[in-house]
Design an enzyme around this catalytic site. Sequence first.
Site, mmCIF file in Angstrom:
data_model
loop_
_atom_site.group_PDB
_atom_site.id
_atom_site.type_symbol
_atom_site.label_atom_id
_atom_site.label_comp_id
_atom_site.label_asym_id
_atom_site.label_seq_id
_atom_site.Cartn_x
_atom_site.Cartn_y
_atom_site.Cartn_z
ATOM 1 N N ASP A 262 0.808 -1.251 -0.049
ATOM 2 C CA ASP A 262 -0.028 0.042 0.033
ATOM 3 C C ASP A 262 0.952 1.279 0.077
ATOM 4 O O ASP A 262 1.851 1.449 0.605
ATOM 5 C CB ASP A 262 -0.746 -0.177 1.110
ATOM 6 N N GLU A 304 1.097 -1.000 -5.339
ATOM 7 C CA GLU A 304 0.174 -0.088 -5.237
ATOM 8 C C GLU A 304 0.768 1.431 -5.417
ATOM 9 O O GLU A 304 1.073 2.083 -4.190
ATOM 10 C CB GLU A 304 -0.771 0.158 -4.157
HETATM 11 C C1 GLC Z 1 -3.719 3.498 -0.586
HETATM 12 C C2 GLC Z 1 -5.215 3.209 -0.239
HETATM 13 C C3 GLC Z 1 -6.056 4.115 0.258
HETATM 14 C C4 GLC Z 1 -5.613 4.804 1.262
HETATM 15 C C5 GLC Z 1 -4.332 5.123 1.169
HETATM 16 C C6 GLC Z 1 -3.325 5.301 2.425
HETATM 17 O O1 GLC Z 1 -3.868 4.588 -1.557
HETATM 18 O O2 GLC Z 1 -5.602 2.644 -1.296
HETATM 19 O O3 GLC Z 1 -7.093 3.921 0.276
HETATM 20 O O4 GLC Z 1 -6.174 5.962 1.722
HETATM 21 O O5 GLC Z 1 -3.240 4.246 0.479
HETATM 22 O O6 GLC Z 1 -3.116 4.269 3.173
#
Ligand code: GLC
Length: 625
Positions: A262, A304
């Site tokens: 993430d 991500e």
């Molecule tokens: C990522 C997640 C998002 C979250 C962010 C902080 O972008 O997809 O939902 O707010 O990380 O953890």
Amino acid sequence: MSGSADTTFRLRWERFGPEVEAALSALYGDRAAEVTERVRGLVRAAFDARPDDLRELDERRLLSPDWLQDPRQVGYVAYADRFAGTLAGVGERLDHLAGLGVTYLHLMPLLRPRPGANDGGYAVMDYRAVREDLGTMDDLRALTARLRARGISLEVDLVLNHVAAEHEWARRARAGEPRYRDYFLTFEDRTGPDAYERTLPEVFPDFAPGNFTFDDQLGAWVWTTFNAWQWDVNWANPDVFCEYLDIICHLANAGVEVLRLDAIAFIWKRLGTSCQNEPEVHHLTRALRQAVRVAAPAVAFKAEAIVGPDDLLPYLGVAEHHGKVSDMAYHNSLMVQLWSCLASRDTRLTEVALGRFAPKPTTTTWGTYVRCHDDIGWAVTDADAAAAGLDGFAHRAFLSDFYAGLTPGSFARGLVFQHNPATGDRRISGSLASLAGLEAALEAGDPGSVADAVARVLLLHAVILGFGGVPLLYMGDEIGMPNDAHWADDPAHADDNRWVHRPRMDWDAVAAAEADPDSPSGRILAGLRRLVAVRRATPHLHASVESRVVPSPDPRLLLLRRDHPLGVMLQVYNVSEEEVRLPAAVLADVLGPTASELLGGHAWNLATDVVGVRPYAALWFVPGP
Ligand code: GLC
């Protein structure tokens, strides 16, 4: 431990240990050898503790290293509670997933978050415990076993940029323990924060402006990229590295097969930069990835990184990191472009944007998606817009207006998320069905508009299923669930309209869609199943092969070509509600005089002048009858 296990460990460490050490040297300099020894101890302990059934899975994966690239992979993304109440409940819903051909399940954050507002679980308080209302670690283990028995891999979020302010590390930092204070990025006064702020963007300008938060107990500013209660951790500290490696091994040994890294872009900070995509991010990922290969070869990483194309490819490994970092990354640009061309009925910008991508490493794959739990940010660069004859600012504004339903004639029903007056950015929340026009069409009761909306939903899915990667179906989209009208009822969600597209699964609507295949939901469900079935039977969709843009003679069509060793595949997508007459030579040049269209199951004669491409058609051609 048997002698053969010792040999296995020795061989793996001989293979990957030097990789770990090389990456750690780039990060921790003189301390690399010592940290490598700690890593060796950690992965040995995890290797020894690995349950037998997971060892067997390791062997299977080593025999099929391209498992994530296989066209039979179909992903599904859901909140455990919103899908089925609890982890055990998820185990009761596997028939639904199997019916969609799902082989890969991403359950949204399920580790124990802070109480109250927690950013949808992305503020983790304890990485070794499951959210109380979802179950226990034992339930998680039981679920992974159940999923494995059905051929479904579980993906779980690894939130590694920050922890909840209530996490034990943060608590101990506040209590004055220097070891834990070093887990965070703290500043006595505003000098440091002000210097960094000069070049830092704002992630949540509405509800969490700024990137630093003053903590009274700490008596200092702490780095908080996201919300004030999400404390960024200090990856320049090798203790933090070892903590996260241990967490990964723990989750791997519970049966988690894919870790979603993430907000990975943010984990290394450098003054004078946006503090995203710094080179150290890739060294860190590589060290973690290679260490995990020793302990748990079955495990894969998904990055991500919602960043531009030039910054994205390094997450899949370029140059020295080729094939050594994440196995998979979200194709955010494809997602944005799908929505862009649907609004403008024009694929020229999409051609430019996709054309920008250099080939990814052949061992990696995309995560392709139409919707996810987050908002849509209009990641369209000024340069790409200009190359397509557009003004970037104006086009981004057009997309926000269109999807907020403000443009006359817009079919969409979205909400504006995080308006940033400084940049003019207005991101968009909303479910697929509402953004694609189904909500408005059903309300208007117009069968033609309903048919168009259903066709748009299927068109977008055809692209993500045909692009080459793991298509990530988002819960509820398989039946066209609209925006959740009650999203703001929960006070912890009220200021975050991303909850509009995080509804509770409507199982009655699933049953209705199954029972009535002619209803809009029934058509979406059946259409999706058809797409999945054809995908699974089409080896040309293996993710080692790139999808490349073929310039389209008509701006309403997107043409993608895949040169698989088995033969060429040409995909044609009509993003408009008009029939397009396409010179047949455009297809015949690639496919020859006849082609099989796989989705409709018909042979096409291309030895003719023009062929008609129906409104919102998705066509997957291979040569020959
Ligand atoms: C990522 C997640 C998002 C979250 C962010 C902080 O972008 O997809 O939902 O707010 O990380 O953890």
